[in-house]
Design a protein around this motif. Structure first.
Motif, PDB file in Angstrom:
ATOM      1  N   PRO A 104       0.834  -1.197   0.000  1.00 43.12           N
ATOM      2  CA  PRO A 104       0.000   0.000   0.000  1.00 43.12           C
ATOM      3  C   PRO A 104       0.877   1.259   0.000  1.00 43.12           C
ATOM      4  CG  PRO A 104      -0.756  -1.554   1.673  1.00 43.12           C
ATOM      5  CD  PRO A 104       0.557  -2.074   1.145  1.00 43.12           C
ATOM      6  N   GLY A 105       0.571   2.170  -0.895  1.00 47.15           N
ATOM      7  CA  GLY A 105       1.320   3.426  -0.962  1.00 47.15           C
ATOM      8  C   GLY A 105       2.592   3.381  -1.781  1.00 47.15           C
ATOM      9  N   CYS A 106       2.839   2.272  -2.497  1.00 46.71           N
ATOM     10  CA  CYS A 106       4.085   2.169  -3.269  1.00 46.71           C
ATOM     11  C   CYS A 106       4.035   2.950  -4.577  1.00 46.71           C
ATOM     12  CB  CYS A 106       4.461   0.713  -3.520  1.00 46.71           C
ATOM     13  SG  CYS A 106       3.434  -0.122  -4.739  1.00 46.71           S
ATOM     14  N   TYR A 149       7.745  -9.569 -13.202  1.00 45.96           N
ATOM     15  CA  TYR A 149       8.874  -8.642 -13.132  1.00 45.96           C
ATOM     16  C   TYR A 149       8.815  -7.844 -11.835  1.00 45.96           C
ATOM     17  CZ  TYR A 149       8.790  -9.534 -18.156  1.00 45.96           C
ATOM     18  OH  TYR A 149       8.775 -10.145 -19.379  1.00 45.96           O
ATOM     19  N   THR A 150       9.977  -7.559 -11.274  1.00 45.50           N
ATOM     20  CA  THR A 150      10.080  -6.672 -10.118  1.00 45.50           C
ATOM     21  C   THR A 150      10.733  -5.382 -10.586  1.00 45.50           C
ATOM     22  OG1 THR A 150      10.249  -8.490  -8.550  1.00 45.50           O
ATOM     23  CG2 THR A 150      11.104  -6.357  -7.825  1.00 45.50           C
ATOM     24  N   VAL A 151      10.097  -4.255 -10.255  1.00 46.30           N
ATOM     25  CA  VAL A 151      10.612  -2.951 -10.669  1.00 46.30           C
ATOM     26  C   VAL A 151      10.785  -2.086  -9.424  1.00 46.30           C
ATOM     27  CG1 VAL A 151      10.173  -0.900 -12.071  1.00 46.30           C
ATOM     28  CG2 VAL A 151       9.368  -3.135 -12.858  1.00 46.30           C
ATOM     29  N   PRO A 152      12.024  -1.686  -9.115  1.00 39.83           N
ATOM     30  CA  PRO A 152      12.218  -0.760  -7.991  1.00 39.83           C
ATOM     31  C   PRO A 152      11.582   0.591  -8.326  1.00 39.83           C
ATOM     32  CG  PRO A 152      14.303  -1.776  -8.671  1.00 39.83           C
ATOM     33  CD  PRO A 152      13.285  -2.106  -9.723  1.00 39.83           C
ATOM     34  N   VAL A 153      10.847   1.139  -7.360  1.00 36.14           N
ATOM     35  CA  VAL A 153      10.191   2.424  -7.567  1.00 36.14           C
ATOM     36  C   VAL A 153      11.208   3.540  -7.360  1.00 36.14           C
ATOM     37  CG1 VAL A 153       8.390   3.983  -6.721  1.00 36.14           C
ATOM     38  CG2 VAL A 153       7.943   1.528  -6.887  1.00 36.14           C
TER      39      VAL A 153
END
Length: 169
Positions: free
Chosen positions: A13-15, A149-153
């Motif tokens: 939540p909030g990402c 996929y993982t994506v750094p914010v």
């Protein structure tokens, strides 16, 4: 194949799922949808009010229904090209195993990984009640398991560009 599937955003939540999803949809010239917004529209009240008045179980049921509604929009094509959406999900979408099948039926899933210390808790009932760290302990392994996929914010536009680039590969 990627171009015919929904782009599903999951994460804490909030990402930034809604903000990044809106930017990505605009960049790709496709429609954006948010499960939380559909829940609010359907229930006629805010998410904190749903939690307070009806409880988490009712909210999770509404969340699954909203997800199914949005994901099904692309399946009912009547011989026409499927309508692809960028869909932002609620942070707890991974707490119901049946949601994984709904997401995977026609979606490419991106886990937006944002530093826990940067996550806001205002207006987020479970983040306030249980704490970010407690939620993360349960949910982070699920986000990793469910995602393609993982994506750094790293900012709204920058993260949207990273996703767009990944979809172009």
């Amino acid at each position: 194949m990627k171009k015919e599937k929904n782009i599903i955003l999951i994460g804490m939540p909030g990402c930034g799922k809604s903000s990044i999803g809106t930017a990505l949809a605009k960049m790709m010239n496709i429609e954006f949808a948010d499960t939380d917004e559909l829940i609010i529209k359907t229930a006629g009240k805010s998410i904190p009010d749903i939690f307070t008045q009806d409880g988490e179980e009712i909210f999770r049921k509404l969340e699954t229904e909203a997800l199914q509604t949005l994901c099904n929009r692309t399946n009912k094509t009547n011989g026409k090209k499927p309508k692809v959406l960028v869909i932002a999900t609620g942070g707890g979408i991974v707490t119901r195993p049946e949601n994984q099948e709904i997401i995977k039926q026609n979606g490419i899933v991106f886990f937006l990984d944002r530093e826990l210390s940067q996550l806001p808790t205002t207006g987020r009932p479970l983040s306030q009640k249980e704490g970010i760290e407690v939620l993360a302990k349960v949910r982070m392994p699920l986000y990793s398991k469910w995602s393609d996929y993982t994506v750094p914010v790293c900012g709204i536009e920058e993260t949207a560009k990273k996703i767009h680039k990944q979809l172009s590969l």
